[in-house]
Scaffold this motif. Structure first.
Motif, PDB file in Angstrom:
ATOM      1  N   THR A 445       0.821  -1.209   0.000  1.00 30.23           N
ATOM      2  CA  THR A 445       0.000   0.000   0.000  1.00 30.23           C
ATOM      3  C   THR A 445       0.850   1.253   0.000  1.00 30.23           C
ATOM      4  O   THR A 445       2.078   1.204   0.190  1.00 30.23           O
ATOM      5  CB  THR A 445      -0.928   0.016   1.239  1.00 30.23           C
ATOM      6  OG1 THR A 445      -1.920   1.039   1.088  1.00 30.23           O
ATOM      7  CG2 THR A 445      -0.144   0.263   2.516  1.00 30.23           C
ATOM      8  N   GLY A 446       0.192   2.388  -0.205  1.00 33.24           N
ATOM      9  CA  GLY A 446       0.813   3.701  -0.093  1.00 33.24           C
ATOM     10  C   GLY A 446      -0.248   4.736   0.256  1.00 33.24           C
ATOM     11  O   GLY A 446      -1.369   4.684  -0.269  1.00 33.24           O
ATOM     12  N   VAL A 447       0.065   5.673   1.179  1.00 38.25           N
ATOM     13  CA  VAL A 447      -0.879   6.715   1.578  1.00 38.25           C
ATOM     14  C   VAL A 447      -0.114   8.034   1.708  1.00 38.25           C
ATOM     15  O   VAL A 447       1.114   8.058   1.824  1.00 38.25           O
ATOM     16  CB  VAL A 447      -1.575   6.381   2.922  1.00 38.25           C
ATOM     17  CG1 VAL A 447      -2.421   5.126   2.794  1.00 38.25           C
ATOM     18  CG2 VAL A 447      -0.556   6.241   4.051  1.00 38.25           C
ATOM     19  N   ARG A 448      -0.868   9.120   1.698  1.00 40.74           N
ATOM     20  CA  ARG A 448      -0.269  10.443   1.880  1.00 40.74           C
ATOM     21  C   ARG A 448      -0.713  11.043   3.206  1.00 40.74           C
ATOM     22  O   ARG A 448      -1.853  10.879   3.625  1.00 40.74           O
ATOM     23  CB  ARG A 448      -0.674  11.370   0.735  1.00 40.74           C
ATOM     24  CG  ARG A 448      -0.144  12.809   0.914  1.00 40.74           C
ATOM     25  CD  ARG A 448      -0.571  13.713  -0.207  1.00 40.74           C
ATOM     26  NE  ARG A 448       0.081  13.336  -1.458  1.00 40.74           N
ATOM     27  CZ  ARG A 448       1.343  13.622  -1.774  1.00 40.74           C
ATOM     28  NH1 ARG A 448       2.118  14.283  -0.909  1.00 40.74           N
ATOM     29  NH2 ARG A 448       1.858  13.257  -2.924  1.00 40.74           N
ATOM     30  N   LEU A 454       3.718   7.548   2.726  1.00 38.07           N
ATOM     31  CA  LEU A 454       4.074   6.353   3.483  1.00 38.07           C
ATOM     32  C   LEU A 454       3.716   5.126   2.646  1.00 38.07           C
ATOM     33  O   LEU A 454       2.564   4.953   2.247  1.00 38.07           O
ATOM     34  CB  LEU A 454       3.311   6.333   4.807  1.00 38.07           C
ATOM     35  CG  LEU A 454       3.686   5.273   5.840  1.00 38.07           C
ATOM     36  CD1 LEU A 454       5.116   5.459   6.317  1.00 38.07           C
ATOM     37  CD2 LEU A 454       2.717   5.326   7.028  1.00 38.07           C
ATOM     38  N   VAL A 455       4.713   4.294   2.355  1.00 38.78           N
ATOM     39  CA  VAL A 455       4.466   3.031   1.656  1.00 38.78           C
ATOM     40  C   VAL A 455       4.788   1.895   2.613  1.00 38.78           C
ATOM     41  O   VAL A 455       5.565   2.047   3.560  1.00 38.78           O
ATOM     42  CB  VAL A 455       5.318   2.914   0.371  1.00 38.78           C
ATOM     43  CG1 VAL A 455       4.901   3.964  -0.651  1.00 38.78           C
ATOM     44  CG2 VAL A 455       6.805   3.005   0.672  1.00 38.78           C
ATOM     45  N   GLY A 456       4.171   0.749   2.382  1.00 38.44           N
ATOM     46  CA  GLY A 456       4.388  -0.364   3.292  1.00 38.44           C
ATOM     47  C   GLY A 456       4.048  -1.698   2.677  1.00 38.44           C
ATOM     48  O   GLY A 456       3.496  -1.784   1.577  1.00 38.44           O
ATOM     49  N   GLU A 474      15.036  -2.957   2.233  1.00 41.10           N
ATOM     50  CA  GLU A 474      15.455  -1.772   1.493  1.00 41.10           C
ATOM     51  C   GLU A 474      14.381  -1.454   0.473  1.00 41.10           C
ATOM     52  O   GLU A 474      13.868  -2.346  -0.210  1.00 41.10           O
ATOM     53  CB  GLU A 474      16.800  -2.014   0.812  1.00 41.10           C
ATOM     54  CG  GLU A 474      17.927  -2.241   1.821  1.00 41.10           C
ATOM     55  CD  GLU A 474      19.259  -2.546   1.171  1.00 41.10           C
ATOM     56  OE1 GLU A 474      20.297  -2.401   1.846  1.00 41.10           O
ATOM     57  OE2 GLU A 474      19.267  -2.944  -0.016  1.00 41.10           O
ATOM     58  N   VAL A 475      14.047  -0.161   0.380  1.00 47.23           N
ATOM     59  CA  VAL A 475      12.913   0.271  -0.429  1.00 47.23           C
ATOM     60  C   VAL A 475      13.373   1.307  -1.438  1.00 47.23           C
ATOM     61  O   VAL A 475      14.147   2.218  -1.117  1.00 47.23           O
ATOM     62  CB  VAL A 475      11.801   0.878   0.466  1.00 47.23           C
ATOM     63  CG1 VAL A 475      10.570   1.204  -0.365  1.00 47.23           C
ATOM     64  CG2 VAL A 475      11.437  -0.083   1.594  1.00 47.23           C
ATOM     65  N   SER A 476      12.900   1.167  -2.651  1.00 46.85           N
ATOM     66  CA  SER A 476      13.125   2.159  -3.695  1.00 46.85           C
ATOM     67  C   SER A 476      11.773   2.686  -4.163  1.00 46.85           C
ATOM     68  O   SER A 476      10.832   1.908  -4.343  1.00 46.85           O
ATOM     69  CB  SER A 476      13.872   1.550  -4.886  1.00 46.85           C
ATOM     70  OG  SER A 476      13.948   2.478  -5.961  1.00 46.85           O
ATOM     71  N   VAL A 477      11.676   3.996  -4.336  1.00 48.67           N
ATOM     72  CA  VAL A 477      10.428   4.583  -4.833  1.00 48.67           C
ATOM     73  C   VAL A 477      10.622   5.171  -6.231  1.00 48.67           C
ATOM     74  O   VAL A 477       9.767   5.896  -6.727  1.00 48.67           O
ATOM     75  CB  VAL A 477       9.903   5.663  -3.862  1.00 48.67           C
ATOM     76  CG1 VAL A 477       9.500   5.027  -2.545  1.00 48.67           C
ATOM     77  CG2 VAL A 477      10.914   6.767  -3.650  1.00 48.67           C
ATOM     78  N   ASP A 478      11.770   4.832  -6.859  1.00 48.83           N
ATOM     79  CA  ASP A 478      12.023   5.308  -8.223  1.00 48.83           C
ATOM     80  C   ASP A 478      12.414   4.151  -9.137  1.00 48.83           C
ATOM     81  O   ASP A 478      13.267   4.299 -10.025  1.00 48.83           O
ATOM     82  CB  ASP A 478      13.099   6.398  -8.228  1.00 48.83           C
ATOM     83  CG  ASP A 478      14.400   5.953  -7.544  1.00 48.83           C
ATOM     84  OD1 ASP A 478      14.545   4.742  -7.274  1.00 48.83           O
ATOM     85  OD2 ASP A 478      15.260   6.818  -7.287  1.00 48.83           O
ATOM     86  N   GLY A 479      11.817   2.979  -8.881  1.00 49.58           N
ATOM     87  CA  GLY A 479      12.030   1.847  -9.775  1.00 49.58           C
ATOM     88  C   GLY A 479      13.354   1.137  -9.599  1.00 49.58           C
ATOM     89  O   GLY A 479      13.754   0.383 -10.482  1.00 49.58           O
ATOM     90  N   GLY A 480      14.058   1.364  -8.483  1.00 53.03           N
ATOM     91  CA  GLY A 480      15.318   0.685  -8.236  1.00 53.03           C
ATOM     92  C   GLY A 480      16.545   1.517  -8.510  1.00 53.03           C
ATOM     93  O   GLY A 480      17.679   1.018  -8.392  1.00 53.03           O
ATOM     94  N   ARG A 501       7.499  -0.383   6.701  1.00 55.47           N
ATOM     95  CA  ARG A 501       7.018   0.896   6.182  1.00 55.47           C
ATOM     96  C   ARG A 501       8.204   1.770   5.835  1.00 55.47           C
ATOM     97  O   ARG A 501       9.313   1.618   6.380  1.00 55.47           O
ATOM     98  CB  ARG A 501       6.122   1.600   7.200  1.00 55.47           C
ATOM     99  CG  ARG A 501       6.832   1.999   8.486  1.00 55.47           C
ATOM    100  CD  ARG A 501       5.861   2.521   9.530  1.00 55.47           C
ATOM    101  NE  ARG A 501       6.557   2.903  10.777  1.00 55.47           N
ATOM    102  CZ  ARG A 501       5.946   3.225  11.897  1.00 55.47           C
ATOM    103  NH1 ARG A 501       4.618   3.224  11.970  1.00 55.47           N
ATOM    104  NH2 ARG A 501       6.656   3.570  12.972  1.00 55.47           N
ATOM    105  N   TYR A 502       7.966   2.726   4.965  1.00 54.65           N
ATOM    106  CA  TYR A 502       9.002   3.686   4.594  1.00 54.65           C
ATOM    107  C   TYR A 502       8.308   5.017   4.301  1.00 54.65           C
ATOM    108  O   TYR A 502       7.374   5.082   3.492  1.00 54.65           O
ATOM    109  CB  TYR A 502       9.780   3.217   3.370  1.00 54.65           C
ATOM    110  CG  TYR A 502      10.714   4.260   2.814  1.00 54.65           C
ATOM    111  CD1 TYR A 502      11.783   4.746   3.558  1.00 54.65           C
ATOM    112  CD2 TYR A 502      10.518   4.786   1.532  1.00 54.65           C
ATOM    113  CE1 TYR A 502      12.635   5.713   3.058  1.00 54.65           C
ATOM    114  CE2 TYR A 502      11.372   5.756   1.015  1.00 54.65           C
ATOM    115  CZ  TYR A 502      12.423   6.231   1.787  1.00 54.65           C
ATOM    116  OH  TYR A 502      13.275   7.199   1.288  1.00 54.65           O
ATOM    117  N   ALA A 503       8.725   6.080   4.983  1.00 56.35           N
ATOM    118  CA  ALA A 503       8.141   7.407   4.827  1.00 56.35           C
ATOM    119  C   ALA A 503       9.142   8.334   4.141  1.00 56.35           C
ATOM    120  O   ALA A 503      10.351   8.286   4.426  1.00 56.35           O
ATOM    121  CB  ALA A 503       7.744   7.975   6.186  1.00 56.35           C
TER     122      ALA A 503
END
Length: 553
Positions: A445-448, A454-456, A474-480, A501-503
């Motif tokens: 999921t992802g919320v604002r 915040l994604v999780g 480890e989290v990427s929000v730009d496709g890696g 989660r990652y904010a």
């Protein structure tokens, strides 16, 4: 001088067409017009559908829908790769879709018989009579295609009912009658449709037959369902006598469409190799512990549920057919007895190789003797604060943390200590025998929240040892392209998944290409290599496009 009508056979052809619509000459099939084909196909199909409806109405009397053993035979004979495709595409609906497909196949086959049988009969009828032009097979036989379909249905009914487990009894006799009378009656009515003029009259007759037959069959099904057939015991999903304490998790990790820390039983995934789960009577059920043991014994249901060594355990389970990011995963709070205690009480022989769990539906699975000594492998009888539901294995099931769900036999009725290697159901079909769950992490999921996004999701490392095997995600929000450390929820149990989660700040963006990878305690990073479920479970990083509301909303 040209030939007369009697010379070219047109008069005889006319009589044939009026009598049975088969045409004339040496090639009857060539003379069948399209409307005749449609009439015969629809007539045969209606007879086939009437048989299926009869089987369904009689199901409570004989212990099951007659199409189900055919479906289970298809499942048993299907190669492992085909099962994976079906589960991947259809998930929970794979088995119902198979049954629906078989029902459609019966109707189509009946329609085909309705079209082809008259032609075959006419071809086999020998030369035409010189006086009448008719062949030696009577027109009535060639016209009664519905009767032929009904005859096949009658012949197939008893074997199908015996296959679903029906015993010789009055209920079986009544069930057979309920199944075979509808197609016989419909066939009798359908064979008069060739005399109806116009397509509209024909369709009215066939539609009337369908409506007139469905109402009483539905009533019979309801009546038989109330009077007969196996019923679930009141002890299925009843409150446990002992109080349980499932972990609740950190509420800060429950946002958007994040799953709860512990999956409710109603939401936990279910995948079986059978069409319907077996209905087990706990009053007559027993758990037998035998095989290569010195002291075989049996436990009644009350003995198991009231076992003094019962304990609770929260464990994540995942299906080996689950694709990367799939929904065939859940975490439940179980209550049961250690398998090691149950086996030890029977005094297993030296050199025992496997412990084989046998289910009421014939399924079996084996685990090596060397891991049976683990104290986290349970024969579970409770899920949440209640006894098991039927679809989750009532009255008892095996629970093997860190292994895929295929190892966790449901509806157990026997524990066999074996001195030889046991080749289990899925192993025979090319799946990995050990079935140790791979390290996985999924985006959920992802919320604002203002400028913050915040994604999780969830991460699971198999956790077969009972130790904390995940160091982080480890989290990427730009496709890696870039990676950041996510936050793991404190561990709720030694064998449970970890929510993460990652904010981050993103005041102007609403769409993110989120990728996640887990890192194990020894520093090993979850493999990026994407593989399918067969033979040892899927691998690869999960990618998901997450959309959140704009900052102005």
């Amino acid at each position: 001088m040209g030939p007369s009508a009697s010379d070219d056979g047109s008069d005889a052809a006319g009589r044939t067409e009026r009598g049975d619509g088969d045409g004339n000459g040496d090639d009857p099939a060539a003379a069948i017009d399209r409307e005749t084909v449609l009439r015969r196909a629809l007539g045969g199909g209606v007879v086939g559908a009437a048989w299926v409806a009869g089987l369904f109405a009689a199901a409570p009397l004989v212990g099951g829908f007659g199409i189900e053993p055919v479906a289970e035979g298809v499942i048993a004979l299907s190669p492992g790769w085909l099962s994976t495709i079906a589960i991947d595409l259809l998930g929970f609906y794979a088995t119902p879709t198979l049954v629906a497909g078989l029902v459609a196949a019966v109707v189509v086959a009946a329609a085909a018989v309705g079209v082809l049988l008259p032609v075959a009969a006419d071809r086999a009828g020998g030369p035409a009579d010189e006086r009448t032009g008719n062949r030696s097979i009577p027109n009535a036989l060639r016209a009664r295609t519905g009767s032929a379909v009904a005859a096949v249905a009658v012949a197939a009914t008893l074997p199908l009912f015996l296959a679903v487990g029906a015993g010789i009894s009055l209920a079986l006799v009544v069930g057979v009658a309920v199944a075979v009378v509808p197609p016989a009656l419909v066939a009798r009515r359908v064979r008069g449709t060739d005399r109806l003029r116009g397509r509209r009259g024909f369709l009215r007759r066939v539609g009337g037959l369908a409506v007139a037959g469905s109402v009483p069959l539905a009533g019979l099904r309801f009546l038989f369902g109330r009077l007969g057939g196996p019923e679930e015991s009141e002890r299925v999903a009843e409150p446990l006598e002992r109080s349980v304490s499932p972990p609740s998790g950190d509420p800060g990790f429950y946002f958007g469409t994040m799953p709860p820390a512990v999956t409710p039983p109603a939401d936990h995934y279910v995948v079986d190799v059978n069409v319907n789960p077996p209905v087990v009577d706990p009053e007559s059920w027993s758990l037998d512990v035998d095989g290569a043991v010195a002291e075989p014994y049996s436990l009644a249901y009350d003995d198991l549920v009231g076992h003094e060594e019962s304990l609770e355990q929260t464990t994540t389970m995942v299906c080996i057919s689950n694709e990367v990011g799939g929904d065939l995963i859940g975490t439940a709070h179980w209550t049961g007895v250690q398998l090691s205690d149950l086996v030890a009480a029977a005094d297993p022989a030296e050199g025992a190789v496997d412990v084989v769990t046998h289910a009421a539906d014939g399924y079996s699975e084996a685990i090596p003797m060397e891991i049976v000594e683990r104290d986290d492998i349970l024969i579970a009888y409770g899920m949440g604060d209640r006894t098991l539901e039927t679809e989750h294995g009532f009255p008892a099931r095996l629970l093997v943390p860190g292994r895929y769900g295929m190892k966790m036999t449901k509806w157990i009725e026997r524990i066999e200590v074996s001195g030889a290697d046991h080749e289990a159901y899925w192993e025979e079909r090319g799946w990995d025998e050990e079935a140790v769950a791979n390290t996985m992490s999924y985006v959920r999921t992802g919320v604002r929240d203002g400028d913050r996004v915040l994604v999780g999701g969830v991460a699971f490392g198999g956790l077969e040892t009972g130790l904390e095997e995940l160091a982080g995600v480890e989290v990427s929000v730009d496709g890696g392209e870039t990676w950041n450390a996510g936050e793991l929820e404190p561990q709720i149990a030694p064998h449970a998944w970890r929510r993460w989660r990652y904010a981050f700040d993103a005041p102007d963006r609403t769409e993110f290409d989120v990728v996640v990878r887990a890192v194990r305690r020894d520093g090993t990073v979850q493999t990026e290599e994407r593989t399918g479920p067969r033979p040892g479970g899927s691998t690869g990083w999960h990618r998901r496009t997450v959309e959140v509301a704009s900052n102005s909303e």
